[in-house]
Design a protein around this motif. Structure first.
Motif, PDB file in Angstrom:
ATOM      1  N   ASP A  61       0.842  -1.186   0.000  1.00  0.00           N
ATOM      2  CA  ASP A  61       0.000   0.000   0.000  1.00  0.00           C
ATOM      3  C   ASP A  61       0.881   1.240   0.000  1.00  0.00           C
ATOM      4  OD1 ASP A  61      -2.305   1.626   0.178  1.00  0.00           O
ATOM      5  OD2 ASP A  61      -2.079   1.761   2.353  1.00  0.00           O
ATOM      6  N   GLN A  62       0.497   2.236  -0.776  1.00  0.00           N
ATOM      7  CA  GLN A  62       1.088   3.564  -0.617  1.00  0.00           C
ATOM      8  C   GLN A  62       0.194   4.279   0.379  1.00  0.00           C
ATOM      9  OE1 GLN A  62       1.968   5.803  -4.197  1.00  0.00           O
ATOM     10  NE2 GLN A  62       2.085   7.732  -3.069  1.00  0.00           N
ATOM     11  N   ASP A  63       0.644   4.366   1.613  1.00  0.00           N
ATOM     12  CA  ASP A  63      -0.248   4.752   2.697  1.00  0.00           C
ATOM     13  C   ASP A  63      -0.412   6.256   2.864  1.00  0.00           C
ATOM     14  OD1 ASP A  63       2.287   5.226   3.565  1.00  0.00           O
ATOM     15  OD2 ASP A  63       2.210   3.918   5.319  1.00  0.00           O
ATOM     16  N   ARG A  64       0.090   7.049   1.923  1.00  0.00           N
ATOM     17  CA  ARG A  64      -0.128   8.489   1.972  1.00  0.00           C
ATOM     18  C   ARG A  64       0.047   9.075   0.579  1.00  0.00           C
ATOM     19  NH1 ARG A  64       5.328   8.471   4.545  1.00  0.00           N
ATOM     20  NH2 ARG A  64       6.798   9.482   3.132  1.00  0.00           N
ATOM     21  N   TRP A  65      -0.532  10.252   0.379  1.00  0.00           N
ATOM     22  CA  TRP A  65      -0.319  10.985  -0.868  1.00  0.00           C
ATOM     23  C   TRP A  65       1.035  11.688  -0.777  1.00  0.00           C
ATOM     24  CZ3 TRP A  65      -3.664  11.480  -5.136  1.00  0.00           C
ATOM     25  CH2 TRP A  65      -4.903  10.851  -5.001  1.00  0.00           C
TER      26      TRP A  65
END
Length: 234
Positions: A61-65
């Motif tokens: 997951d890319q857990d932030r922008w």
């Protein structure tokens, strides 16, 4: 007295004929937020270096922008009073932070995690149709939508996840022209969404480190997204 009050409310139009040009150029600078929307593969059976097989359950997951910046140029063609066609070659610079959760390697406190910092340099060219309202004084709001083919100029063979070389985005947004004495300033906010699976699905087969393959195989699809704030100077 009444005629004097009306005269004071009148706004002097800056650059009154600038929108009548059939074609013009400009430059752009801005910032953006980027994200990857992953589809995880779920539990999988992998073959280790000694030939044995093991079931793994890893999620990514890319857990932030993640933020970045963009620079470019533009050329705009006047189609009618309200419609323009714009082409804007642009470079996007940024870094994505991806987190992997290995559910097979449990500690007493939390799931075992690994991280990947994915530096990204994209070269793209937006092809946008702009619909602008009638000019009101020294500003003119508009809507836009279009397509942006993009070339990925980065990617390492020793990363867990690698993206494809080419992608294409659909984009839509809002902006406003501000007519200043010496140039036109155009702030624009748009959303970009990738139309193709941006994941290099053959990357795992080329990896030399077999222990990294379960992480590379943990994702079978990804879509790129960006929120872009751009300032055009025309």
């Amino acid at each position: 007295m009444w005629h004097g009050a009306v005269a004071q409310d009148d706004v002097v139009q800056n650059r009154p004929y600038t929108d009548l040009r059939p074609f013009h150029f400009g430059i752009l600078v801005g910032t953006h937020l980027q994200d990857l929307e992953f589809v995880n593969a779920g539990p999988q059976v992998v073959t280790l270096e000694d030939g044995t097989q093991q079931t793994t359950d890893i999620t990514a997951d890319q857990d932030r922008w993640d933020n970045g910046f963009n620079v470019g140029v533009l050329g705009e063609l006047r189609l009618s009073e309200h419609f323009q066609f714009r082409m804007a070659p642009t470079l996007y610079f940024g870094t994505r932070h991806i987190r992997f959760h290995n559910r097979n390697e449990q500690s007493e406190e939390a799931t075992n995690t690994r991280q990947q910092s994915m530096k990204t340099v994209y070269f793209g060219s937006s092809f946008d149709l702009i619909f602008a309202s009638k000019r009101n004084g020294n500003h003119r709001p508009y809507m836009m939508m279009g397509l942006s083919p993009i070339v990925n100029l980065t990617g390492k063979d020793n990363d867990y996840i690698k993206l494809k070389r080419y992608d294409c985005y659909f984009e839509a947004g809002l902006g406003c022209d501000f007519y200043l004495p010496f140039f036109k300033l155009r702030p624009e906010l748009k959303f970009m969404y990738g139309l193709t699976n941006s994941l290099d699905t053959k990357h795992a087969d080329r990896m030399r480190d077999v222990s990294m393959r379960p992480y590379a195989l943990s994702v079978n699809k990804s879509r790129s997204k960006m929120i872009v704030l751009t300032f055009f100077f025309e």
